[in-house]
Motif scaffolding. Structure first.
Motif, PDB file in Angstrom:
ATOM      1  N   HIS A  60       3.445  42.160   2.879  1.00 28.04           N
ATOM      2  CA  HIS A  60       2.317  41.491   3.533  1.00 28.04           C
ATOM      3  C   HIS A  60       2.523  41.616   5.047  1.00 28.04           C
ATOM      4  N   SER A  61       1.666  42.410   5.692  1.00 29.20           N
ATOM      5  CA  SER A  61       1.824  42.695   7.116  1.00 29.20           C
ATOM      6  C   SER A  61       0.483  42.517   7.815  1.00 29.20           C
ATOM      7  N   VAL A  62       0.454  41.589   8.776  1.00 30.60           N
ATOM      8  CA  VAL A  62      -0.728  41.353   9.608  1.00 30.60           C
ATOM      9  C   VAL A  62      -0.275  41.366  11.064  1.00 30.60           C
ATOM     10  N   VAL A  83       6.299  40.902   6.218  1.00 29.35           N
ATOM     11  CA  VAL A  83       7.008  39.995   5.312  1.00 29.35           C
ATOM     12  C   VAL A  83       6.963  40.591   3.902  1.00 29.35           C
ATOM     13  N   LEU A  84       8.151  40.858   3.333  1.00 28.83           N
ATOM     14  CA  LEU A  84       8.250  41.342   1.955  1.00 28.83           C
ATOM     15  C   LEU A  84       8.136  40.145   1.012  1.00 28.83           C
ATOM     16  N   GLN A  85       7.220  40.246   0.046  1.00 29.80           N
ATOM     17  CA  GLN A  85       6.965  39.141  -0.880  1.00 29.80           C
ATOM     18  C   GLN A  85       7.114  39.618  -2.325  1.00 29.80           C
ATOM     19  N   TRP A  86       7.411  38.678  -3.215  1.00 25.92           N
ATOM     20  CA  TRP A  86       7.530  38.965  -4.638  1.00 25.92           C
ATOM     21  C   TRP A  86       7.321  37.679  -5.430  1.00 25.92           C
ATOM     22  N   GLU A  87       7.284  37.827  -6.740  1.00 24.90           N
ATOM     23  CA  GLU A  87       7.120  36.678  -7.623  1.00 24.90           C
ATOM     24  C   GLU A  87       8.318  36.601  -8.564  1.00 24.90           C
ATOM     25  N   CYS A 126      10.909  37.725   2.396  1.00 26.09           N
ATOM     26  CA  CYS A 126      11.909  38.057   3.402  1.00 26.09           C
ATOM     27  C   CYS A 126      11.211  38.756   4.566  1.00 26.09           C
ATOM     28  N   ASP A 127      11.490  38.322   5.814  1.00 27.98           N
ATOM     29  CA  ASP A 127      10.809  38.829   7.008  1.00 27.98           C
ATOM     30  C   ASP A 127      11.527  40.073   7.529  1.00 27.98           C
ATOM     31  N   PHE A 128      10.784  41.184   7.619  1.00 31.55           N
ATOM     32  CA  PHE A 128      11.301  42.437   8.153  1.00 31.55           C
ATOM     33  C   PHE A 128      10.586  42.831   9.454  1.00 31.55           C
ATOM     34  N   THR A 133       8.168  51.604  -0.094  1.00 29.20           N
ATOM     35  CA  THR A 133       8.195  52.302   1.193  1.00 29.20           C
ATOM     36  C   THR A 133       7.061  51.758   2.056  1.00 29.20           C
ATOM     37  N   PHE A 134       7.378  51.543   3.324  1.00 24.46           N
ATOM     38  CA  PHE A 134       6.422  50.854   4.200  1.00 24.46           C
ATOM     39  C   PHE A 134       6.499  51.438   5.606  1.00 24.46           C
ATOM     40  N   CYS A 135       5.315  51.715   6.214  1.00 20.66           N
ATOM     41  CA  CYS A 135       5.209  52.160   7.607  1.00 20.66           C
ATOM     42  C   CYS A 135       4.409  51.100   8.369  1.00 20.66           C
ATOM     43  N   PRO A 136       5.013  50.376   9.280  1.00 24.77           N
ATOM     44  CA  PRO A 136       4.327  49.238   9.917  1.00 24.77           C
ATOM     45  C   PRO A 136       3.011  49.587  10.595  1.00 24.77           C
ATOM     46  N   VAL A 137       2.977  50.587  11.491  1.00 23.89           N
ATOM     47  CA  VAL A 137       1.750  50.850  12.250  1.00 23.89           C
ATOM     48  C   VAL A 137       0.627  51.367  11.355  1.00 23.89           C
ATOM     49  N   ASP A 138       0.968  52.007  10.254  1.00 28.25           N
ATOM     50  CA  ASP A 138      -0.065  52.528   9.361  1.00 28.25           C
ATOM     51  C   ASP A 138      -0.508  51.508   8.325  1.00 28.25           C
ATOM     52  N   ASP A 139       0.418  50.676   7.859  1.00 33.81           N
ATOM     53  CA  ASP A 139       0.122  49.799   6.736  1.00 33.81           C
ATOM     54  C   ASP A 139      -0.226  48.373   7.142  1.00 33.81           C
ATOM     55  N   THR A 140       0.041  47.998   8.376  1.00 31.39           N
ATOM     56  CA  THR A 140      -0.250  46.624   8.764  1.00 31.39           C
ATOM     57  C   THR A 140      -1.753  46.391   8.834  1.00 31.39           C
ATOM     58  N   ILE A 141      -2.153  45.172   8.646  1.00 31.18           N
ATOM     59  CA  ILE A 141      -3.562  44.784   8.753  1.00 31.18           C
ATOM     60  C   ILE A 141      -3.839  44.336  10.186  1.00 31.18           C
ATOM     61  N   ILE A 142      -4.925  44.849  10.742  1.00 28.71           N
ATOM     62  CA  ILE A 142      -5.315  44.459  12.096  1.00 28.71           C
ATOM     63  C   ILE A 142      -6.095  43.154  11.997  1.00 28.71           C
ATOM     64  N   GLY A 143      -5.554  42.124  12.601  1.00 24.99           N
ATOM     65  CA  GLY A 143      -6.189  40.820  12.545  1.00 24.99           C
ATOM     66  C   GLY A 143      -7.431  40.746  13.419  1.00 24.99           C
TER      67      GLY A 143
END
Length: 329
Positions: free
Chosen positions: A11-13, A18-22, A55-57, A85-95
């Motif tokens: 979950h990235s905004v 922040v990596l989340q799970w259940e 967990c916050d990355f 696998t995660f790329c912050p600038v590509d995968d984050t949500i623009i608020g």
């Protein structure tokens, strides 16, 4: 066997990652979790033996792909790793950006504020991490369904030629043209237009002009006074002028002395001394007389001239050479 976490996701905004799970179904007891990220050829712990399900990355680099993983643990047992696998600038949500709207006559003046980034300098926003950034703006007249959309390349935009005394609503979102990625829309902001005020009343302009001239005059007067004060101080410091002696200052400070000094007449001079002047005249016939007669005539004339003269006559005749006696051969 301990089951692995479920629904693992990032979950990235605005680059807050922040990596989340259940938690999985596990009736035997409470579970703990460990989350790691890959650094070069090995993994490093980010959150270890935590009971939380996230967990916050955010401290990771904003660029490039990152491999993250998480597992479930119970006592001495643990589950398999779950990788993403995660790329912050590509995968984050623009608020949603911030927006400020001001109504001026038949126009709306808008200012946009790009979303801020957590754990970065205060002046850094999402615009600093992308090459191209523009704003999609949509507006509509309140109470209608028709919406108009424009693209604003800068942080400021003006909507002109709107209906007077009408309420318009505006909302904005960030947009990345090179990635064809849009952000979240802001909350609508509504403002009412006012009457046409293209020209400012002349009396307001006159007051502003007079006040400006007066302020400039006071400023110049203050500058001149300051320069004069500095000049006098500098002159007195480096070249002090000569002053009158103390006894002369005391003399001039007395009023009756000052009056006598300026209004007294010059003293009268001493009486002048004048010499007596006698004029001897002879007729043409006397010129034919003998030299002895001439001498007797001159002697008689000289005796007459020796008679006293009045003071008025003396002052009138003035100074002259002493009388000359005729020479007889």
């Amino acid at each position: 066997m301990v089951p692995p976490p479920e629904n693992v996701r990032m979950h990235s905004v605005n680059l807050k990652n922040v990596l989340q799970w259940e938690p999985p179904a596990f009736p035997e007891g409470n579970l703990t979790y460990t989350a790691q990220f890959q650094s070069y050829n090995s993994f490093q712990d980010k959150c270890k033996y935590t009971t939380l399900t996230e967990c916050d990355f955010s401290s990771l680099s904003k660029y490039g792909d990152h491999t993250l993983r998480v597992r479930t643990e119970f006592a001495d047992e643990h589950s398999d790793w779950v990788n993403i696998t995660f790329c912050p600038v590509d995968d984050t949500i623009i608020g949603p950006p911030g927006i400020q709207v001001e109504a001026l006559a038949d126009s709306l003046h808008m200012r946009f504020l790009a979303p801020k980034v957590v754990d970065e300098p205060e002046t850094w926003t999402m615009k600093n991490f992308y090459t191209l950034w523009v704003y999609n703006v949509q507006y509509w007249k309140n109470g209608t369904d028709e919406k108009f959309q424009i693209t604003a390349p800068y942080d400021f935009e003006v909507l002109r030629n709107l209906e007077l005394w009408a309420t318009y609503c505006v909302q904005v979102q960030g947009f990345l043209p090179d990635l064809n990625k849009t952000g979240e829309w802001s909350q609508p902001v509504c403002e009412q237009t006012t009457e046409d005020a293209e020209t400012t009343p002349s009396w307001i302009i006159a007051i502003i002009l007079i006040a400006s001239v007066f302020m400039v005059f006071l400023l110049l007067l203050g500058c001149l006074a300051l320069v004069w004060y500095i000049y006098k101080k500098t002159k007195y410091t480096f070249a002090p002028g000569n002053s009158l002696p103390q006894h002369l200052k005391e003399f001039l400070s007395r009023p009756h002395h000052s009056a006598l000094l300026f209004f007294s007449l010059p003293p009268s001079g001493e009486d002048e001394v004048f010499d007596k002047l006698s004029v001897i005249t002879a007729d043409l016939e006397s010129s034919k007389q003998s030299p002895g007669d001439i001498c007797s005539l001159g002697a008689s004339s000289q005796q007459e001239s020796l008679q006293p003269v009045s003071e008025e006559g003396t002052q009138a005749t003035g100074h002259s050479d002493p009388p000359t006696s005729p020479v007889c051969l």
